[in-house]
Design a protein around this motif. Sequence first.
Motif, PDB file in Angstrom:
ATOM      1  N   THR A  49       3.737  14.772 -13.459  1.00  0.00           N
ATOM      2  CA  THR A  49       2.755  15.353 -14.369  1.00  0.00           C
ATOM      3  C   THR A  49       2.689  16.863 -14.183  1.00  0.00           C
ATOM      4  O   THR A  49       2.671  17.624 -15.164  1.00  0.00           O
ATOM      5  CB  THR A  49       1.368  14.719 -14.148  1.00  0.00           C
ATOM      6  OG1 THR A  49       1.468  13.307 -14.309  1.00  0.00           O
ATOM      7  CG2 THR A  49       0.358  15.274 -15.146  1.00  0.00           C
ATOM      8  N   PHE A  50       2.660  17.359 -12.963  1.00  0.00           N
ATOM      9  CA  PHE A  50       2.656  18.797 -12.692  1.00  0.00           C
ATOM     10  C   PHE A  50       3.928  19.458 -13.219  1.00  0.00           C
ATOM     11  O   PHE A  50       3.887  20.550 -13.793  1.00  0.00           O
ATOM     12  CB  PHE A  50       2.509  19.070 -11.195  1.00  0.00           C
ATOM     13  CG  PHE A  50       1.117  18.895 -10.674  1.00  0.00           C
ATOM     14  CD1 PHE A  50       0.008  19.141 -11.459  1.00  0.00           C
ATOM     15  CD2 PHE A  50       0.909  18.474  -9.370  1.00  0.00           C
ATOM     16  CE1 PHE A  50      -1.274  18.982 -10.980  1.00  0.00           C
ATOM     17  CE2 PHE A  50      -0.367  18.302  -8.872  1.00  0.00           C
ATOM     18  CZ  PHE A  50      -1.470  18.553  -9.679  1.00  0.00           C
ATOM     19  N   ARG A  51       5.049  18.790 -13.041  1.00  0.00           N
ATOM     20  CA  ARG A  51       6.321  19.345 -13.519  1.00  0.00           C
ATOM     21  C   ARG A  51       6.313  19.476 -15.042  1.00  0.00           C
ATOM     22  O   ARG A  51       6.820  20.471 -15.611  1.00  0.00           O
ATOM     23  CB  ARG A  51       7.468  18.449 -13.054  1.00  0.00           C
ATOM     24  CG  ARG A  51       8.807  19.000 -13.399  1.00  0.00           C
ATOM     25  CD  ARG A  51       9.879  18.140 -12.792  1.00  0.00           C
ATOM     26  NE  ARG A  51      11.174  18.634 -13.221  1.00  0.00           N
ATOM     27  CZ  ARG A  51      12.279  17.995 -13.123  1.00  0.00           C
ATOM     28  NH1 ARG A  51      12.280  16.790 -12.590  1.00  0.00           N
ATOM     29  NH2 ARG A  51      13.410  18.500 -13.532  1.00  0.00           N
ATOM     30  N   LEU A  52       5.739  18.455 -15.722  1.00  0.00           N
ATOM     31  CA  LEU A  52       5.640  18.509 -17.168  1.00  0.00           C
ATOM     32  C   LEU A  52       4.752  19.663 -17.611  1.00  0.00           C
ATOM     33  O   LEU A  52       5.060  20.377 -18.556  1.00  0.00           O
ATOM     34  CB  LEU A  52       5.138  17.173 -17.708  1.00  0.00           C
ATOM     35  CG  LEU A  52       4.968  17.065 -19.223  1.00  0.00           C
ATOM     36  CD1 LEU A  52       6.327  17.130 -19.922  1.00  0.00           C
ATOM     37  CD2 LEU A  52       4.251  15.806 -19.579  1.00  0.00           C
ATOM     38  N   TRP A  53       3.605  19.842 -16.948  1.00  0.00           N
ATOM     39  CA  TRP A  53       2.686  20.936 -17.296  1.00  0.00           C
ATOM     40  C   TRP A  53       3.345  22.308 -17.065  1.00  0.00           C
ATOM     41  O   TRP A  53       3.139  23.231 -17.843  1.00  0.00           O
ATOM     42  CB  TRP A  53       1.420  20.845 -16.481  1.00  0.00           C
ATOM     43  CG  TRP A  53       0.467  19.765 -16.918  1.00  0.00           C
ATOM     44  CD1 TRP A  53       0.519  19.038 -18.071  1.00  0.00           C
ATOM     45  CD2 TRP A  53      -0.667  19.305 -16.197  1.00  0.00           C
ATOM     46  NE1 TRP A  53      -0.517  18.141 -18.124  1.00  0.00           N
ATOM     47  CE2 TRP A  53      -1.277  18.290 -16.972  1.00  0.00           C
ATOM     48  CE3 TRP A  53      -1.241  19.621 -14.979  1.00  0.00           C
ATOM     49  CZ2 TRP A  53      -2.419  17.624 -16.577  1.00  0.00           C
ATOM     50  CZ3 TRP A  53      -2.389  18.967 -14.592  1.00  0.00           C
ATOM     51  CH2 TRP A  53      -2.971  17.981 -15.366  1.00  0.00           C
TER      52      TRP A  53
ATOM     53  N   ARG B 160       0.836  -1.208   0.000  1.00  0.00           N
ATOM     54  CA  ARG B 160       0.000   0.000   0.000  1.00  0.00           C
ATOM     55  C   ARG B 160       0.868   1.254   0.000  1.00  0.00           C
ATOM     56  O   ARG B 160       0.583   2.221  -0.714  1.00  0.00           O
ATOM     57  CB  ARG B 160      -0.924   0.005   1.213  1.00  0.00           C
ATOM     58  CG  ARG B 160      -2.056  -0.981   1.104  1.00  0.00           C
ATOM     59  CD  ARG B 160      -2.910  -0.958   2.335  1.00  0.00           C
ATOM     60  NE  ARG B 160      -3.996  -1.914   2.230  1.00  0.00           N
ATOM     61  CZ  ARG B 160      -4.821  -2.214   3.214  1.00  0.00           C
ATOM     62  NH1 ARG B 160      -4.665  -1.626   4.397  1.00  0.00           N
ATOM     63  NH2 ARG B 160      -5.770  -3.093   3.043  1.00  0.00           N
ATOM     64  N   LEU B 161       1.920   1.263   0.810  1.00  0.00           N
ATOM     65  CA  LEU B 161       2.817   2.421   0.847  1.00  0.00           C
ATOM     66  C   LEU B 161       3.510   2.606  -0.504  1.00  0.00           C
ATOM     67  O   LEU B 161       3.656   3.747  -0.976  1.00  0.00           O
ATOM     68  CB  LEU B 161       3.846   2.255   1.957  1.00  0.00           C
ATOM     69  CG  LEU B 161       3.316   2.388   3.383  1.00  0.00           C
ATOM     70  CD1 LEU B 161       4.419   2.051   4.381  1.00  0.00           C
ATOM     71  CD2 LEU B 161       2.774   3.770   3.629  1.00  0.00           C
ATOM     72  N   LEU B 162       3.938   1.538  -1.125  1.00  0.00           N
ATOM     73  CA  LEU B 162       4.564   1.611  -2.439  1.00  0.00           C
ATOM     74  C   LEU B 162       3.597   2.165  -3.478  1.00  0.00           C
ATOM     75  O   LEU B 162       3.965   3.000  -4.312  1.00  0.00           O
ATOM     76  CB  LEU B 162       5.076   0.231  -2.854  1.00  0.00           C
ATOM     77  CG  LEU B 162       5.838   0.143  -4.161  1.00  0.00           C
ATOM     78  CD1 LEU B 162       7.133   0.943  -4.065  1.00  0.00           C
ATOM     79  CD2 LEU B 162       6.115  -1.305  -4.496  1.00  0.00           C
ATOM     80  N   PHE B 163       2.345   1.735  -3.428  1.00  0.00           N
ATOM     81  CA  PHE B 163       1.332   2.229  -4.354  1.00  0.00           C
ATOM     82  C   PHE B 163       1.105   3.732  -4.164  1.00  0.00           C
ATOM     83  O   PHE B 163       1.059   4.487  -5.136  1.00  0.00           O
ATOM     84  CB  PHE B 163       0.027   1.453  -4.161  1.00  0.00           C
ATOM     85  CG  PHE B 163      -1.105   1.963  -5.002  1.00  0.00           C
ATOM     86  CD1 PHE B 163      -1.126   1.734  -6.371  1.00  0.00           C
ATOM     87  CD2 PHE B 163      -2.139   2.682  -4.429  1.00  0.00           C
ATOM     88  CE1 PHE B 163      -2.168   2.206  -7.147  1.00  0.00           C
ATOM     89  CE2 PHE B 163      -3.171   3.158  -5.197  1.00  0.00           C
ATOM     90  CZ  PHE B 163      -3.192   2.917  -6.569  1.00  0.00           C
ATOM     91  N   ILE B 164       0.973   4.172  -2.926  1.00  0.00           N
ATOM     92  CA  ILE B 164       0.761   5.592  -2.647  1.00  0.00           C
ATOM     93  C   ILE B 164       1.971   6.404  -3.113  1.00  0.00           C
ATOM     94  O   ILE B 164       1.813   7.482  -3.713  1.00  0.00           O
ATOM     95  CB  ILE B 164       0.474   5.811  -1.152  1.00  0.00           C
ATOM     96  CG1 ILE B 164      -0.896   5.252  -0.800  1.00  0.00           C
ATOM     97  CG2 ILE B 164       0.559   7.287  -0.782  1.00  0.00           C
ATOM     98  CD1 ILE B 164      -1.207   5.258   0.665  1.00  0.00           C
ATOM     99  N   LYS B 165       3.157   5.901  -2.870  1.00  0.00           N
ATOM    100  CA  LYS B 165       4.375   6.595  -3.295  1.00  0.00           C
ATOM    101  C   LYS B 165       4.415   6.721  -4.821  1.00  0.00           C
ATOM    102  O   LYS B 165       4.776   7.767  -5.372  1.00  0.00           O
ATOM    103  CB  LYS B 165       5.601   5.836  -2.792  1.00  0.00           C
ATOM    104  CG  LYS B 165       6.900   6.521  -3.057  1.00  0.00           C
ATOM    105  CD  LYS B 165       8.035   5.717  -2.455  1.00  0.00           C
ATOM    106  CE  LYS B 165       9.364   6.376  -2.778  1.00  0.00           C
ATOM    107  NZ  LYS B 165      10.491   5.654  -2.236  1.00  0.00           N
ATOM    108  N   THR B 166       4.017   5.666  -5.521  1.00  0.00           N
ATOM    109  CA  THR B 166       3.980   5.692  -6.979  1.00  0.00           C
ATOM    110  C   THR B 166       2.973   6.715  -7.492  1.00  0.00           C
ATOM    111  O   THR B 166       3.259   7.471  -8.420  1.00  0.00           O
ATOM    112  CB  THR B 166       3.632   4.286  -7.520  1.00  0.00           C
ATOM    113  OG1 THR B 166       4.548   3.339  -6.989  1.00  0.00           O
ATOM    114  CG2 THR B 166       3.665   4.252  -9.033  1.00  0.00           C
ATOM    115  N   VAL B 167       1.807   6.756  -6.901  1.00  0.00           N
ATOM    116  CA  VAL B 167       0.772   7.710  -7.314  1.00  0.00           C
ATOM    117  C   VAL B 167       1.261   9.140  -7.084  1.00  0.00           C
ATOM    118  O   VAL B 167       1.130  10.009  -7.959  1.00  0.00           O
ATOM    119  CB  VAL B 167      -0.556   7.436  -6.577  1.00  0.00           C
ATOM    120  CG1 VAL B 167      -1.547   8.569  -6.795  1.00  0.00           C
ATOM    121  CG2 VAL B 167      -1.162   6.117  -7.028  1.00  0.00           C
ATOM    122  N   VAL B 168       1.827   9.419  -5.933  1.00  0.00           N
ATOM    123  CA  VAL B 168       2.312  10.763  -5.626  1.00  0.00           C
ATOM    124  C   VAL B 168       3.436  11.146  -6.594  1.00  0.00           C
ATOM    125  O   VAL B 168       3.460  12.272  -7.116  1.00  0.00           O
ATOM    126  CB  VAL B 168       2.779  10.844  -4.154  1.00  0.00           C
ATOM    127  CG1 VAL B 168       3.539  12.135  -3.901  1.00  0.00           C
ATOM    128  CG2 VAL B 168       1.597  10.713  -3.226  1.00  0.00           C
TER     129      VAL B 168
END
Length: 130
Positions: free
Chosen positions: A123-127, A109-117
Amino acid sequence: MIFGGGTRLNVEPKLEVEPDYYKLVGGETTACLATGFTRQNGTSNHTLFKDKTAAVRIENDKVYNQVVVLPTGNNGDECETESKDSSCEDSIKPDPKVNFVSVTVLCLRLLFIKTVVFNVLMTFRLWISQ
């Protein structure tokens, strides 16, 4: 159910469970509680409950409960002698396999949350860079 004057129908299960007796003390009042029995007359062989209050069943419950307030001067020794061993023991033992699986699920679960963040930040950096 009561049909007419004096006809009473009691439907009782085949399984017969004997009551557990507990002594209740509050101030100067002593009571004896019989709980967890399946027959309405399950306490009829106990000396304290003869010709006293009726056994009641709480709504949608399969067992009866009955309480009798003891007269002044009676300390409820008869209630305690009829009771079973009421010591509580911890019967749930820790299972190493369950602990391992719980820790593994937590890590995933922690790995999944880290991946999403991380994906959201990239994505924000690209925008922002466009």
